[in-house]
Write a protein that holds these residues in place. Sequence first.
Motif, PDB file in Angstrom:
ATOM      1  N   PHE A 119       0.878  -1.177   0.000  1.00 26.64           N
ATOM      2  CA  PHE A 119       0.000   0.000   0.000  1.00 26.64           C
ATOM      3  C   PHE A 119       0.910   1.221   0.000  1.00 26.64           C
ATOM      4  N   HIS A 120       0.757   2.085  -1.012  1.00 32.74           N
ATOM      5  CA  HIS A 120       1.709   3.182  -1.180  1.00 32.74           C
ATOM      6  C   HIS A 120       1.367   4.406  -0.332  1.00 32.74           C
ATOM      7  N   ARG A 121       1.983   5.545  -0.672  1.00 29.65           N
ATOM      8  CA  ARG A 121       1.899   6.720   0.197  1.00 29.65           C
ATOM      9  C   ARG A 121       0.559   7.438   0.162  1.00 29.65           C
ATOM     10  N   ALA A 122      -0.434   6.871  -0.502  1.00 31.03           N
ATOM     11  CA  ALA A 122      -1.800   7.336  -0.255  1.00 31.03           C
ATOM     12  C   ALA A 122      -2.073   7.257   1.244  1.00 31.03           C
ATOM     13  N   PHE A 123      -1.417   6.307   1.889  1.00 35.45           N
ATOM     14  CA  PHE A 123      -1.533   6.129   3.339  1.00 35.45           C
ATOM     15  C   PHE A 123      -1.238   7.421   4.088  1.00 35.45           C
ATOM     16  N   ASP A 124      -0.272   8.200   3.599  1.00 33.19           N
ATOM     17  CA  ASP A 124       0.122   9.421   4.291  1.00 33.19           C
ATOM     18  C   ASP A 124      -0.922  10.527   4.188  1.00 33.19           C
ATOM     19  N   ILE A 137      -3.966  -3.704   6.925  1.00 35.38           N
ATOM     20  CA  ILE A 137      -3.711  -5.075   7.384  1.00 35.38           C
ATOM     21  C   ILE A 137      -4.891  -5.977   7.030  1.00 35.38           C
ATOM     22  N   GLN A 138      -6.097  -5.486   7.258  1.00 31.87           N
ATOM     23  CA  GLN A 138      -7.297  -6.273   6.929  1.00 31.87           C
ATOM     24  C   GLN A 138      -7.360  -6.606   5.440  1.00 31.87           C
ATOM     25  N   LEU A 139      -6.896  -5.696   4.604  1.00 31.55           N
ATOM     26  CA  LEU A 139      -6.907  -5.939   3.158  1.00 31.55           C
ATOM     27  C   LEU A 139      -5.984  -7.092   2.777  1.00 31.55           C
ATOM     28  N   GLY A 140      -4.967  -7.334   3.585  1.00 30.05           N
ATOM     29  CA  GLY A 140      -4.015  -8.394   3.273  1.00 30.05           C
ATOM     30  C   GLY A 140      -2.756  -7.903   2.593  1.00 30.05           C
ATOM     31  N   CYS A 141      -2.496  -6.585   2.642  1.00 27.38           N
ATOM     32  CA  CYS A 141      -1.253  -6.055   2.081  1.00 27.38           C
ATOM     33  C   CYS A 141      -0.071  -6.556   2.907  1.00 27.38           C
ATOM     34  N   GLU A 142       1.064  -6.761   2.249  1.00 28.77           N
ATOM     35  CA  GLU A 142       2.229  -7.252   2.979  1.00 28.77           C
ATOM     36  C   GLU A 142       3.082  -6.138   3.552  1.00 28.77           C
ATOM     37  N   ARG A 143       2.933  -4.930   3.014  1.00 30.10           N
ATOM     38  CA  ARG A 143       3.680  -3.794   3.563  1.00 30.10           C
ATOM     39  C   ARG A 143       2.958  -2.495   3.236  1.00 30.10           C
ATOM     40  N   VAL A 144       3.333  -1.447   3.972  1.00 29.41           N
ATOM     41  CA  VAL A 144       2.827  -0.111   3.707  1.00 29.41           C
ATOM     42  C   VAL A 144       4.019   0.836   3.620  1.00 29.41           C
ATOM     43  N   LEU A 145       4.031   1.657   2.591  1.00 28.76           N
ATOM     44  CA  LEU A 145       5.073   2.665   2.397  1.00 28.76           C
ATOM     45  C   LEU A 145       4.590   3.973   3.011  1.00 28.76           C
ATOM     46  N   THR A 146       5.422   4.575   3.860  1.00 32.77           N
ATOM     47  CA  THR A 146       4.976   5.794   4.532  1.00 32.77           C
ATOM     48  C   THR A 146       6.141   6.711   4.870  1.00 32.77           C
ATOM     49  N   SER A 147       5.855   8.001   4.854  1.00 29.42           N
ATOM     50  CA  SER A 147       6.798   9.011   5.346  1.00 29.42           C
ATOM     51  C   SER A 147       6.377   9.481   6.725  1.00 29.42           C
ATOM     52  N   LEU A 166       2.683  -0.699  16.416  1.00 30.52           N
ATOM     53  CA  LEU A 166       1.290  -1.111  16.270  1.00 30.52           C
ATOM     54  C   LEU A 166       1.163  -2.287  15.319  1.00 30.52           C
ATOM     55  N   ALA A 167       1.984  -2.311  14.290  1.00 29.22           N
ATOM     56  CA  ALA A 167       1.925  -3.412  13.322  1.00 29.22           C
ATOM     57  C   ALA A 167       2.261  -4.741  13.980  1.00 29.22           C
ATOM     58  N   ALA A 168       3.199  -4.729  14.903  1.00 30.76           N
ATOM     59  CA  ALA A 168       3.553  -5.918  15.688  1.00 30.76           C
ATOM     60  C   ALA A 168       3.798  -7.137  14.797  1.00 30.76           C
ATOM     61  N   GLY A 169       4.481  -6.909  13.680  1.00 30.70           N
ATOM     62  CA  GLY A 169       4.824  -8.011  12.792  1.00 30.70           C
ATOM     63  C   GLY A 169       3.727  -8.450  11.853  1.00 30.70           C
ATOM     64  N   ARG A 170       2.542  -7.826  11.931  1.00 27.83           N
ATOM     65  CA  ARG A 170       1.436  -8.232  11.049  1.00 27.83           C
ATOM     66  C   ARG A 170       1.600  -7.681   9.636  1.00 27.83           C
ATOM     67  N   ILE A 171       2.368  -6.618   9.500  1.00 28.08           N
ATOM     68  CA  ILE A 171       2.623  -5.986   8.201  1.00 28.08           C
ATOM     69  C   ILE A 171       3.962  -5.268   8.307  1.00 28.08           C
ATOM     70  N   VAL A 172       4.669  -5.150   7.193  1.00 25.35           N
ATOM     71  CA  VAL A 172       5.926  -4.404   7.167  1.00 25.35           C
ATOM     72  C   VAL A 172       5.614  -2.922   6.992  1.00 25.35           C
ATOM     73  N   VAL A 173       6.174  -2.098   7.845  1.00 23.00           N
ATOM     74  CA  VAL A 173       6.073  -0.647   7.708  1.00 23.00           C
ATOM     75  C   VAL A 173       7.402  -0.167   7.123  1.00 23.00           C
ATOM     76  N   MET A 174       7.346   0.385   5.908  1.00 18.61           N
ATOM     77  CA  MET A 174       8.553   0.733   5.160  1.00 18.61           C
ATOM     78  C   MET A 174       8.676   2.252   5.015  1.00 18.61           C
ATOM     79  N   PRO A 175       9.639   2.878   5.702  1.00 22.61           N
ATOM     80  CA  PRO A 175       9.839   4.318   5.546  1.00 22.61           C
ATOM     81  C   PRO A 175      10.321   4.668   4.143  1.00 22.61           C
ATOM     82  N   GLY A 176       9.806   5.781   3.617  1.00 25.28           N
ATOM     83  CA  GLY A 176      10.235   6.288   2.324  1.00 25.28           C
ATOM     84  C   GLY A 176      10.042   7.788   2.266  1.00 25.28           C
ATOM     85  N   ALA A 177      10.762   8.452   1.393  1.00 22.47           N
ATOM     86  CA  ALA A 177      10.768   9.905   1.161  1.00 22.47           C
ATOM     87  C   ALA A 177      11.952  10.526   1.891  1.00 22.47           C
TER      88      ALA A 177
END
Length: 244
Positions: A119-124, A137-147, A166-177
Amino acid sequence: MILEIAANSVASALAAQEGGAGRVELCTALELGGLTPSHAQIALARERLRIPLYVLIRPRAGDFLYSELECETMQRDIETCAALGCDGVVLGVLDANGEVDMPRCRALLAAAGNMGVTFHRAFDLARDPLSSLDDVIQLGCERVLTSGAQASAWEGAELIRRLVELAAGRIVVMPGAGVDAGNIGKLHEITGASEFHASAKRQRPSAMQWQPELLKDMQGGELRSDVEQIRGMVAALNAVAASS
């Protein structure tokens, strides 16, 4: 530790691989925040890369509130990526209230099938990043890209840290920007993230010898991911891994 490079061309994707990146997010028009690359670019990248290839699914610049026609375009682009053997896609849709558009995102994930989804930076731009993380997480994405909902990951590091917890290993939180060799190690220390996203881009000089004076805005050299910048970030991550 994984470094993902936002590669705006096949040449940038190959530079990412040469520099030691662990994954490529292929796109075009980085100056617009990234758009979906052409069928030919995706096919060529898939043929030439040995590292995982994810493709950005974004039909236009601007916000992430999409029409039915745009969603159909994205679905067909995702189907193209699956047919070409890509490892994953990068997507995101919001509704007018700044919430994750669950029905439209579910349809896109269904089109992705067995491919991975970031899930890309629409998240931001979401109204509430913490509740939106649960939606992703509910959608089943494996990671989220966020600044961290800031202009750069460095400025948003504290929120990224909270998201990782908060993710607690359920999804990868990937910093970007704004991630580079100078801050990637400290970002890991502050946030606890283990995957990072950067473009490592550099403006190359134009090889044109004929350059009309009145059209300077059309004569810039290529913007391409830089092998040495990528190597620097990979080295910084390796140093962090070795010391932990």
